[in-house]
Design a protein around this motif. Structure first.
Motif, PDB file in Angstrom:
ATOM      1  N   UNK A 124      37.560  82.880  85.195  1.00  0.00           N
ATOM      2  CA  UNK A 124      37.375  82.479  83.795  1.00  0.00           C
ATOM      3  C   UNK A 124      35.896  82.557  83.399  1.00  0.00           C
ATOM      4  N   UNK A 125      35.664  82.902  82.144  1.00  0.00           N
ATOM      5  CA  UNK A 125      34.301  82.970  81.610  1.00  0.00           C
ATOM      6  C   UNK A 125      33.569  81.642  81.803  1.00  0.00           C
ATOM      7  N   UNK A 126      34.316  80.551  81.623  1.00  0.00           N
ATOM      8  CA  UNK A 126      33.700  79.217  81.754  1.00  0.00           C
ATOM      9  C   UNK A 126      33.223  78.977  83.191  1.00  0.00           C
ATOM     10  N   UNK A 127      33.930  79.522  84.165  1.00  0.00           N
ATOM     11  CA  UNK A 127      33.485  79.404  85.562  1.00  0.00           C
ATOM     12  C   UNK A 127      32.219  80.229  85.769  1.00  0.00           C
ATOM     13  N   UNK A 128      32.226  81.445  85.229  1.00  0.00           N
ATOM     14  CA  UNK A 128      31.091  82.352  85.415  1.00  0.00           C
ATOM     15  C   UNK A 128      29.810  81.762  84.826  1.00  0.00           C
ATOM     16  N   UNK A 129      29.920  81.169  83.648  1.00  0.00           N
ATOM     17  CA  UNK A 129      28.751  80.609  82.965  1.00  0.00           C
ATOM     18  C   UNK A 129      28.449  79.187  83.447  1.00  0.00           C
ATOM     19  N   UNK A 130      29.491  78.502  83.949  1.00  0.00           N
ATOM     20  CA  UNK A 130      29.350  77.091  84.340  1.00  0.00           C
ATOM     21  C   UNK A 130      29.053  76.954  85.820  1.00  0.00           C
ATOM     22  N   UNK A 131      29.822  76.094  86.491  1.00  0.00           N
ATOM     23  CA  UNK A 131      29.628  75.847  87.927  1.00  0.00           C
ATOM     24  C   UNK A 131      28.163  75.523  88.227  1.00  0.00           C
ATOM     25  N   UNK A 132      27.482  74.849  87.296  1.00  0.00           N
ATOM     26  CA  UNK A 132      26.084  74.449  87.481  1.00  0.00           C
ATOM     27  C   UNK A 132      25.170  75.651  87.752  1.00  0.00           C
ATOM     28  N   UNK A 133      25.591  76.806  87.295  1.00  0.00           N
ATOM     29  CA  UNK A 133      24.759  78.000  87.518  1.00  0.00           C
ATOM     30  C   UNK A 133      24.789  78.496  88.951  1.00  0.00           C
ATOM     31  N   UNK A 134      25.801  78.081  89.719  1.00  0.00           N
ATOM     32  CA  UNK A 134      25.845  78.430  91.139  1.00  0.00           C
ATOM     33  C   UNK A 134      26.691  79.668  91.458  1.00  0.00           C
ATOM     34  N   UNK A 135      27.224  80.350  90.442  1.00  0.00           N
ATOM     35  CA  UNK A 135      27.930  81.610  90.716  1.00  0.00           C
ATOM     36  C   UNK A 135      26.880  82.700  90.880  1.00  0.00           C
ATOM     37  N   UNK A 136      26.924  83.377  92.024  1.00  0.00           N
ATOM     38  CA  UNK A 136      25.845  84.294  92.396  1.00  0.00           C
ATOM     39  C   UNK A 136      26.277  85.747  92.418  1.00  0.00           C
ATOM     40  N   UNK A 137      25.291  86.599  92.147  1.00  0.00           N
ATOM     41  CA  UNK A 137      25.385  87.999  92.538  1.00  0.00           C
ATOM     42  C   UNK A 137      24.502  88.067  93.783  1.00  0.00           C
ATOM     43  N   UNK A 138      25.140  87.929  94.937  1.00  0.00           N
ATOM     44  CA  UNK A 138      24.396  87.673  96.171  1.00  0.00           C
ATOM     45  C   UNK A 138      23.991  88.965  96.860  1.00  0.00           C
ATOM     46  N   UNK A 139      22.717  89.022  97.263  1.00  0.00           N
ATOM     47  CA  UNK A 139      22.229  90.137  98.083  1.00  0.00           C
ATOM     48  C   UNK A 139      21.724  89.630  99.430  1.00  0.00           C
TER      49      UNK A 139
END
Ligand code: MTE
Ligand code: MO
Length: 374
Positions: free
Chosen positions: A164-179
């Protein structure tokens, strides 16, 4: 052989399927470290591992007005602040083998170690979405953020998923594009050069070898979002299942398992030390782990060992340990564990009532039978 280019793997891994490669660490090794060493981290691939050239790699981000951004690895690392998150990743099929013993299910025979924990480093997804022109949550309505991998099946279809968009933008900013994973460059098996890290959410949405991000009113149309990774009633079988009727799994339920002693182990009389892990989805921390040495008649509270995590943002597991008395004269023990999360959600006591044809969401009390050797 489309798998000829797959990377080498650690010999201690218990292989579930070789092509595609699926493997979990031995349970007793899993809980030796709070952060799972990359080589021992469970691996769940649906397809061959793609060979990605970091110099020519571009992440495609479809913008809100039809323009597509192409971000190089260098841009991702330099234009956006690096953010680090310690998070546990769990496959929806973790502990599927226990469901299979109730009635056959379709899927890989995972034991209790189709989950692992790492310190992930990368750009925040929300920073990248904002850079592409997407608004903060609220204005976006009921939208979804879709991810496509660079791994493809023989028909050219890529692995894909959405959150969900709300998860992507939310989650305290902890959704990562991890390298980064545990301070190292992301290993090939785990999505080199870039993967999505959605803490608290089922492994399947943590897309590896990320090629494309898009925003849509619809969920990802991929097979894995639409016709897999969903839960059903025990009454639903392959003749009656209608995947469109169930929501795609996102946050996972509370989970715990025993990693020591091993099933069937011979243990000495006197005292027994039991070890394991506990975790819950959605950032709900683990409140307590109860352990029984007598099949669930009496309980002991285990000692939790984990990093301090903010409430609602407890993305990583707790390892736990309990030393309890072995009842004098007993020849066999039924060791049981169950966890309670921060919302007081509990694990179900048995598997049969949560059995489902795909063998996902297997989180009943974990039971290990051992013999006492005098
Ligand atoms: N991403 C791509 N591109 N291809 C995949 O096969 N498998 C998913 C997810 N992301 C997958 C993917 C599933 S089902 C799980 S459980 C996790 O990756 C496993 O991540 P890991 O191999 O890093 O442990
Ligand atoms: Mo998975």
């Amino acid at each position: 052989d489309p798998y000829a280019g797959d990377p080498p793997r650690h010999p201690a891994l218990k292989v579930n399927s070789l092509k595609p490669f699926n493997a979990e660490p031995p349970a007793e090794l899993l809980t030796e470290n709070y952060l799972t060493p990359n080589q021992l981290f469970f691996k769940r691939n649906h397809l061959p591992v793609p060979a990605v050239d970091p110099a020519s790699y571009r992440l495609q981000v479809e913008g809100p007005r039809g323009r597509t951004l192409a971000l190089s690895l260098h841009e991702l690392k330099s234009r956006f602040p690096k953010h680090e998150v310690t998070a546990t990743l769990q496959c929806a099929g973790n502990r599927r083998s226990e469901m299979n013993r109730v009635r056959p299910v379709k899927g890989l025979e995972w034991g209790v170690a189709a989950l692992s924990t790492a310190r992930w480093g990368g750009a925040r997804l929300r920073d990248v979405l904002a850079h592409a022109g997407y608004p903060e949550e609220g204005q976006a309505g009921e939208q979804h953020v879709g991810f496509e991998g660079l791994d493809q099946d023989l028909s050219g279809a890529a692995y894909g998923a959405s959150i969900p968009y709300s998860t992507a933008m939310g989650c305290h900013g902890d959704v990562l594009l991890a390298y980064e994973m545990n301070g190292e460059e992301l290993p090939r098996d785990h999505g080199y050069p870039l993967r999505v890290g959605v803490p608290g959410v089922v492994g399947a949405r943590n897309v590896k070898w990320l090629g494309r991000i898009s925003v849509s009113r619809e969920e990802s149309q991929s097979h894995w979002q639409q016709n897999d990774y969903k839960g059903f009633s025990p009454s639903v079988d392959w003749d009656t299942v209608d995947f469109s009727t169930a929501p795609a799994i996102q946050e996972l339920p509370v989970q715990s398992a025993i990693t020591e002693p091993a099933p069937g182990a011979a243990v000495p009389p006197g005292e027994l030390t039991v070890k394991g892990y506990a975790w819950s989805g959605g950032g709900r921390g683990v409140g307590r782990v109860d352990v029984s040495l007598d099949g669930g008649r009496t309980w002991h509270v285990a000692e939790l060992k984990g990093e301090e995590q903010a409430p609602g943002r407890a993305w990583a597991w707790q390892l736990w340990q309990l030393t309890g008395p072995v009842a004098p004269g007993s020849t066999e023990l039924d060791v049981v564990c169950k966890a309670v999360d921060a919302s007081y959600n509990v694990q179900p006591d048995t598997v049969a009532p949560i059995w489902n044809l795909r063998g996902v969401l297997s989180n009943a009390w974990h039971r290990v039978h051992v013999t006492v050797v005098q």
